[in-house]
Write a protein that holds these residues in place. Sequence first.
Motif, PDB file in Angstrom:
ATOM      1  N   ALA A 295       0.848  -1.196   0.000  1.00 19.93           N
ATOM      2  CA  ALA A 295       0.000   0.000   0.000  1.00 19.93           C
ATOM      3  C   ALA A 295       0.883   1.246   0.000  1.00 19.93           C
ATOM      4  N   TYR A 296       0.482   2.222  -0.822  1.00 16.78           N
ATOM      5  CA  TYR A 296       1.250   3.455  -0.979  1.00 16.78           C
ATOM      6  C   TYR A 296       0.315   4.655  -0.956  1.00 16.78           C
ATOM      7  N   ARG A 297       0.884   5.812  -0.638  1.00 15.63           N
ATOM      8  CA  ARG A 297       0.131   7.064  -0.709  1.00 15.63           C
ATOM      9  C   ARG A 297       0.974   8.095  -1.451  1.00 15.63           C
ATOM     10  N   TYR A 298       0.362   8.748  -2.440  1.00 12.74           N
ATOM     11  CA  TYR A 298       1.091   9.748  -3.222  1.00 12.74           C
ATOM     12  C   TYR A 298       1.014  11.100  -2.526  1.00 12.74           C
ATOM     13  N   GLU A 299       2.199  11.673  -2.284  1.00 10.76           N
ATOM     14  CA  GLU A 299       2.288  12.968  -1.624  1.00 10.76           C
ATOM     15  C   GLU A 299       2.362  14.055  -2.701  1.00 10.76           C
ATOM     16  N   GLY A 300       1.263  14.795  -2.854  1.00  5.06           N
ATOM     17  CA  GLY A 300       1.188  15.777  -3.922  1.00  5.06           C
ATOM     18  C   GLY A 300       2.201  16.897  -3.805  1.00  5.06           C
TER      19      GLY A 300
END
Length: 258
Positions: free
Chosen positions: A131-136
Amino acid sequence: MQVHILALETSTSVCGVALLSQQGETTQLYVRRHEGSSEHAEFLLPMVEEVLAEAGVKRHEISAIAFGQGPGGFTGLRVACGVTQGLAFALGCPVVPVPSLLAVAEALEKVPGQLEVVALDARMQELYVAAYRYEGNTKTWLCCYNSLLIDAQVLPDWLMHIRTQENEIGTIRVSGDALVAFPELAANLKDMPSIQLGDTAKPDVEAVAHLGLRAFLAGEGIAAELAAPSYVRDKVAFTTAEREQGLGGNPAAVWRPA
């Protein structure tokens, strides 16, 4: 400064080679792909020569070599890592290992702050998940859960486990070829609240190239001798002695619902 990133991806049945060249704000990408899991070793180096020739780039001009680190097919991972190390030793350039599941996330339409779960078919009724989260703000990926091997049937439970660990998690998007390999599982996920089904893609060399460029510019390249595949599954069966002690089932997928 002109940067040339050579990328190799052979964690699936597709053998991929890419050269990503950047000068200032301008980038150019040259790609070759070949379908055939038993032919990676035969086609990889000729495809490297093809993209270099098309781009007009000499071997000594390569800035770094990125490769799909895995998890994935054991033989393919070893081919990509071995060729990467050989070229990097010869050219004296750094290496950038790229997690294969992160390469799937990189190819998605990026939604800052959304949790992206990648689920790939690991065969034997199992999945590789992460699982990953994109940091804008920084345009980088945050790894929330490292690559893990689980039984395919417990994916919904694993997703619910994630929800209990995160605050204000919102919608979870699930992507990867597991949605095709396990259609009944995909149907169940579609009915779960706050779960969105995404792309059914596998890791692709274009994403490996872009992630490799970003890591290289951030100073994250490593020496060739430190490169290694990430198998995740490192054991597929119990020994006779272990079975005599009562062990059975699958020794690799260790996560179980509480």
